[in-house]
Enzyme design. Structure first.
Site, PDB file in Angstrom:
ATOM      1  N   GLU A  58     -13.304 -55.286   8.168  1.00 22.53           N
ATOM      2  CA  GLU A  58     -12.556 -55.222   6.910  1.00 22.53           C
ATOM      3  C   GLU A  58     -11.992 -53.807   6.787  1.00 22.53           C
ATOM      4  OE1 GLU A  58     -11.004 -57.026   3.522  1.00 22.53           O
ATOM      5  OE2 GLU A  58     -12.142 -57.978   5.128  1.00 22.53           O
ATOM      6  N   GLU A  89      -2.732 -51.669   3.440  1.00 24.70           N
ATOM      7  CA  GLU A  89      -3.279 -51.407   4.776  1.00 24.70           C
ATOM      8  C   GLU A  89      -2.366 -51.965   5.862  1.00 24.70           C
ATOM      9  OE1 GLU A  89      -7.106 -51.849   2.146  1.00 24.70           O
ATOM     10  OE2 GLU A  89      -6.858 -53.401   3.671  1.00 24.70           O
ATOM     11  N   ASP A 242     -13.451 -57.867   0.006  1.00 25.15           N
ATOM     12  CA  ASP A 242     -14.646 -58.244   0.769  1.00 25.15           C
ATOM     13  C   ASP A 242     -15.039 -59.680   0.459  1.00 25.15           C
ATOM     14  OD1 ASP A 242     -14.594 -55.650   1.568  1.00 25.15           O
ATOM     15  OD2 ASP A 242     -16.287 -54.983   0.374  1.00 25.15           O
TER      16      ASP A 242
END
EC number: 2.7.1.147
Length: 257
Positions: A58, A89, A242
């Site tokens: 992750e 990201e 998550d």
């Protein structure tokens, strides 16, 4: 000895079905030499994980392009089976490693599905498993507020439709802190129509509310897209990425090879 090394050494005894790693962004404030050394140690640890156990990484938001570039190029991507990331990201990764649409400085509004899809395709084509590349990477779970995409290299995963839908469902319930989706507290922000690619011959897709998961294919990579029922007044957002990735992994099935 670091926690990761201790963790990996306990796997023989523990025998997990899956390993989930995170925390590479914590190296941002360290020196280049420390980052280089630690990444090598991380890769050694990942390679020590018993064969047959999928490893999910992750990612988290970073501002250091060199560190992101090192993570991409120092065999970290090829050492893991699955990646989880968001739009910040994803774009930063493409900018750091000269990928598609890397001239885009930032997203405006809801990230364009075709652009996201192009970058996901590039990651799997450049760093994923193929006949000519000894990489384990076969899966990327992309999440942004309005929608999620699960991109997988064909022949390695099953149950993607349920996996991407489960991730979207947990995003709505966890953000609102409700047991089930409360329709009064969520809204749909996903595009009603979109292009599946901005650089290749993408096709135009109209979203069908009765079949919200859209599937398309491109050169041995399958894409599963789902809109997210976005919580209007979120209560919990910390750790949402998550939770989304974990839920998606829970429903994913690895094809034995």
């Amino acid at each position: 000895m670091n926690m990761l090394e201790v963790f990996v050494s306990s796997l023989e005894e523990f025998q997990p079905d899956l390993v989930v790693l995170s925390g590479l962004h914590m190296m941002e404030g360290q020196s280049k030499e420390f980052q280089r050394k630690r990444l090598l140690e991380v890769m050694t640890s990942i390679s020590d994980i018993p064969t047959g156990i999928p490893v999910h990484l992750e990612l988290a938001s970073m501002t250091n392009r060199e560190l992101m570039s090192s993570i991409v190029h120092q065999q970290v991507f090829s050492g893991v089976t699955s990646l989880g990331l968001n739009e910040q990201e994803l774009l930063f990764l493409s900018q750091s490693a000269s990928g598609p649409h890397s001239s885009l400085s930032s997203w405006t509004g809801v990230p364009d599905v075709g652009v996201v899809s192009d970058i996901l395709f590039w990651i799997l084509k450049e760093h994923g498993k193929s006949e000519s590349r000894a990489s384990d990477l076969t899966r990327i779970h992309f999440h942004t507020l309005a929608y999620h995409i699960l991109a997988t290299v064909d022949g390695h995963w099953a149950n993607q439709l349920a996996a991407v839908a489960a991730g979207a469902r947990v995003a709505g319930t966890q953000a609102c802190a409700t047991e089930t989706i409360d329709t009064r507290r969520v809204s749909l922000k996903a595009p009603r129509e979109f292009m599946t690619s901005r650089s290749a011959a993408g096709s135009r897709v109209m979203l069908n509310p009765n079949e919200p998961v859209v599937e398309w294919h491109r050169e041995g990579v399958s894409f599963h897209f789902t809109p997210v029922l976005v919580c209007k007044d979120p209560v919990r957002t910390v750790g949402l990425g998550d939770a989304i990735s974990a839920e998606g992994l829970f429903y994913s099935e690895v094809h034995p090879h």
